[in-house]
Design an enzyme around this catalytic site. Structure first.
Site: not given
Length: 392
Positions: A75, A78, A224, A253, A277, A346
């Site tokens: 995967c 992570c 979030q 945003y 937005e 982010c």
């Protein structure tokens, strides 16, 4: 196979070393200071990508990954399960500092602040890919191949990841699951593999709770993924902006209206908030969520287009997607010359790029805070504070 001494961490969940021929090697599943044996996964003229498969000299920060699906060839969700949580945050702080220094010429101290979790069971939105055999899983790193899973340990228990993985999904291409921790609501959306790719939802939205208000969030409406993120970021934004009664605010945003709603009571009825937005569903959610606040005005459109028609604001908050705000938006913000700006990001690379544009346009950066909203991954959330140049 190649043996590599790992030099430092880099952006994107990798570390950097050098091959015997001098080429840079971007390595996953390792740590700075380690000596590893690695399998090359991509070869380019100037660099290699590789997975560390054997640790010859280990770091004291290395731990056993809690998830059996974490590791080379499995995967890709992570990046840092093999790293102790305090060391994960130190690696992320180093990445943020390096990106700010390299791309914006900013040498700022960075500390990644923890949230109340143990690194697992926090993710409240998970997108599962579905193979042609109807088995749901998660994508492998830099691949469209699907890793069949038994469970996802970073998924919140309400996601019921093990049940999603155990069920067959014939004809589906994707299954998206959203959970609202405060209300216990859960939404499952299925995207079909053929035809019109229409999504089937068992419910149209979930209801979140934050800053003393309820928030309707539909399938595409942004919220979030960490349960503590909304409250944490609102507190950071309010600390950055220091709003005063009667001030006018722009929320770029705006998503479903979280920051606009939190700021409305701070500026009072004498101040106005324009929430901008582009996504239609998010706009509908914001209008619903903020319907009791007469000083908040929701506008649908691209940030750079709506900003062209705004000449004044005391405060601006922006929370752009991973690609960042871009030069046009940052130059327009600088032209409006607000008293303070809070930039929520982010991605430290696009944040640094946008801060560089803002500084070239007459703004200064007064500080950057970072938060570990995405444990076990390389992602980190930042809040930068900007003011007009020369004002401290």
């Amino acid at each position: 196979m190649i043996d590599v001494t790992v030099e430092r961490v880099a952006h994107g969940g990798v570390c950097v070393g050098r091959a015997d021929d001098g080429r840079v090697v971007f390595l996953r599943h390792t740590l700075p200071g380690e000596r590893v044996r690695a399998v090359v996964t991509e070869e380019h003229t100037n660099f290699l990508r590789a997975d560390a498969v054997d640790v010859l000299v280990g770091s004291p920060d290395r731990v056993a990954p809690p998830c059996p699906h974490a590791g080379p060839g499995h995967c890709g969700g992570c990046d840092w399960q093999h790293v102790a949580l305090p060391a994960q945050r130190a690696l992320k702080a180093s990445v943020v500092h390096e990106q700010l220094q390299r791309l914006a010429r900013l040498d700022l101290p960075v500390v990644v602040e923890p949230l109340p979790d143990d690194g697992l069971g926090w993710r409240t939105r998970v997108g599962f890919a579905v193979g042609s055999d109807g088995v749901a899983g998660l994508h492998r790193h830099r691949s469209h191949e699907i890793e069949p899973i038994r469970n996802c340990l970073i998924a919140h228990p309400l996601i019921q990841a093990a049940a999603i993985a155990a069920k067959k999904w014939p004809g589906a291409a994707r299954v998206d699951v959203t959970a609202a921790v405060a209300t216990g609501e859960r939404m499952v959306a299925v995207t079909q593999r053929k035809g019109r790719q229409r999504q089937r939802r068992d419910r149209p939205f979930v209801t979140e709770q934050a800053v003393g208000r309820s928030w309707r969030v539909t399938g595409s409406g942004f919220w979030q993924v960490h349960p503590a993120a909304a409250e944490t970021l609102v507190a950071a934004v309010l600390d950055a902006l220091q709003p005063q009664v009667g001030e006018d605010v722009i929320d770029l945003y705006a998503g479903v209206g979280l920051f606009a709603g939190a700021l409305a009571s701070c500026v009072g009825p004498g101040g106005t908030i324009v929430a901008i937005e582009s996504d239609a569903e998010a706009v509908a959610d914001a209008e619903f969520n903020l319907r009791d606040l007469p000083n908040v005005h929701v506008r649908r459109g691209r940030a750079e287009h709506v900003l062209e028609r705004i000449d004044q604001a005391d405060l601006i908050v922006l929370d752009p997607p991973r690609a960042g705000a871009g030069a046009d938006v940052m130059k327009r913000i600088a032209a409006i010359a607000p008293r303070r700006v809070a930039y929520v990001s982010c991605d430290p690379a696009t944040l640094a790029r946008d801060l560089a544009t803002a500084m070239q346009s007459g703004m200064q950066v007064d500080g950057v805070r970072a938060f570990d909203l995405f444990p076990m991954t390389a992602h980190v959330e930042c809040v930068a504070v900007l003011t007009p140049a020369g004002e401290r």
